[in-house]
Design an enzyme around this catalytic site. Structure first.
Site, PDB file in Angstrom:
ATOM      1  N   ASP A 217     -29.642  31.484  84.727  1.00 51.07           N
ATOM      2  CA  ASP A 217     -30.192  32.738  85.289  1.00 51.07           C
ATOM      3  C   ASP A 217     -29.449  33.919  84.666  1.00 51.07           C
ATOM      4  O   ASP A 217     -28.445  33.743  83.990  1.00 51.07           O
ATOM      5  CB  ASP A 217     -29.974  32.756  86.811  1.00 51.07           C
ATOM      6  N   ASP A 219     -27.985  36.233  86.530  1.00 51.72           N
ATOM      7  CA  ASP A 219     -27.222  36.761  87.660  1.00 51.72           C
ATOM      8  C   ASP A 219     -28.048  37.883  88.311  1.00 51.72           C
ATOM      9  O   ASP A 219     -29.177  37.623  88.712  1.00 51.72           O
ATOM     10  CB  ASP A 219     -25.829  37.197  87.204  1.00 51.72           C
TER      11      ASP A 219
HETATM   12  N1  LIG Z   1     -25.259  33.744  88.707  1.00 49.59           N
HETATM   13  C1  LIG Z   1     -24.356  32.806  89.009  1.00 49.59           C
HETATM   14  N2  LIG Z   1     -23.172  33.145  89.566  1.00 49.59           N
HETATM   15  C2  LIG Z   1     -22.244  32.198  89.842  1.00 49.59           C
HETATM   16  N3  LIG Z   1     -22.427  30.900  89.636  1.00 49.59           N
HETATM   17  C3  LIG Z   1     -23.598  30.521  89.099  1.00 49.59           C
HETATM   18  N4  LIG Z   1     -24.061  29.306  88.769  1.00 49.59           N
HETATM   19  C4  LIG Z   1     -25.291  29.468  88.247  1.00 49.59           C
HETATM   20  N5  LIG Z   1     -25.657  30.767  88.230  1.00 49.59           N
HETATM   21  C5  LIG Z   1     -24.605  31.445  88.754  1.00 49.59           C
END
Ligand SMILES: Nc1ncnc2[nH]cnc12
Ligand SMILES: CSC[C@H]1O[C@H](OP(=O)(O)O)[C@H](O)[C@@H]1O
Length: 298
Positions: A217, A219
């Site tokens: 992703d 974030d």
């Molecule tokens: N955006 C994110 N922040 C922290 N851990 C994650 N693991 C997968 N995506 C994450």
């Protein structure tokens, strides 16, 4: 099961990677260590050439543990005790860079620790003080070895990035938008919740450790993208886990050869230079615990 079983490679699976079902299972154990029980069973699997690997799911079967609750000392101690010298640790991460796309893989070489000091992060305490070097938290030889096999991922449309900076947050909530932007301004490239203390503990026990991150992703910093959710992470991981398994299978012959050629020998003995407590002041109880993981040092 203790040392010298020919089990020199450990694999830690993260979110969405709870087993390596492409390899034959030959043994399962759930050992009690001086730091308690690991997250779950240690599963010994065998590759087609007969090489054995110890697999452990970081969050346990059914994803029992939040990142702050993972019994990392027991996990690393249990792997070391059975003879593991090298750990490949898979992790689902958020991308903080446009060019690190969901489904890309990343080999970080640096960590910024944003955990909050609530995790047990050392084996050295209670009457035995020691300070290992953590300047390079990951093993460059291992990273380079994995990177040489990047074409396996490229065939499936994923890029493997090397020499990136990982920020490890406490969680379990994901970052705020301001934090996400702050980490970008610090030149961090990916974010997760599980590199610390795993990497530190592996370093203390002289294990060559490399995290293999799988981007799931963006974030929450990127305009026009959905903010990260567990659903999004798991959905990408579902598609990515086959890639992770393929990557592991591909690197194994090279890794076995590197171990046989002594490519990871230079880190052995590092911990012995880090002890500061004088021999006569060391507590017997603590020494007994440490003999489980560093036999021959005391
Ligand atoms: N955006 C994110 N922040 C922290 N851990 C994650 N693991 C997968 N995506 C994450
Ligand atoms: C399930 S989303 C957040 C979770 O995913 C990552 O886990 P892992 O590193 O074990 O793959 C991240 O670190 C968080 O623990």
């Amino acid at each position: 099961m203790a040392g010298n079983n020919g089990i020199r490679i450990g694999v830690i699976g993260g979110s969405g990677l709870y087993e390596f079902d492409n390899l034959k299972v030959i043994q399962r154990s759930f050992p009690e260590t001086p730091w308690g029980y690991p997250s779950g069973e240690i599963v010994i699997v065998q590759d087609p050439r007969g090489f054995k690997i110890a697999f452990l799911a970081r969050h346990g079967k059914g994803h029992l543990y939040n990142p702050s609750e993972i019994p990392s000392r027991a996990n690393i101690a249990a792997l070391k005790h059975i003879g593991v010298e090298v750990i490949i640790a898979f992790s689902a991460v958020g991308s903080l860079r446009e060019e690190i796309k969901p489904k890309d893989f990343v080999l970080p070489d640096q960590i910024i620790d944003r955990t909050k000091g609530i995790r047990h992060s050392t084996f050295f305490e209670n009457g035995l003080a020691a300070h290992v070097s953590f300047a390079d938290p990951f093993n460059q030889t291992l990273s380079d070895l994995i990177y040489r096999h990047k074409s396996v991922l490229e065939k499936e449309g994923s890029t493997l990035h090397q020499e990136k900076t990982l920020v490890c947050i406490e969680g379990p909530a994901f970052s705020t938008r301001a934090e996400s932007k702050l980490y970008r301004s610090w030149d961090c490239d990916v974010v997760n919740m599980s590199a610390i203390p795993e990497a530190k503990l592996a370093k203390e026990l002289e294990i060559a450790y490399q995290m293999v991150c799988m981007s799931t992703d963006y974030d929450c910093w990127k305009q026009g993208e959905e903010d990260v959710t567990v659903d999004a992470v798991m959905n990408v991981m579902l598609q990515n886990s086959a890639q992770a398994k393929r990557l592991l299978e591909t690197i194994l012959p090279d890794l076995e050869q590197a171990l046989n050629d002594g490519k990871f020998e230079s880190i052995k003995g590092n911990a012995s230079y880090s002890f500061v407590t004088s021999k006569e002041s060391r507590k017997a109880e603590q020494i007994k615990k440490l003999q489980y993981v560093l036999p021959g040092y005391f």
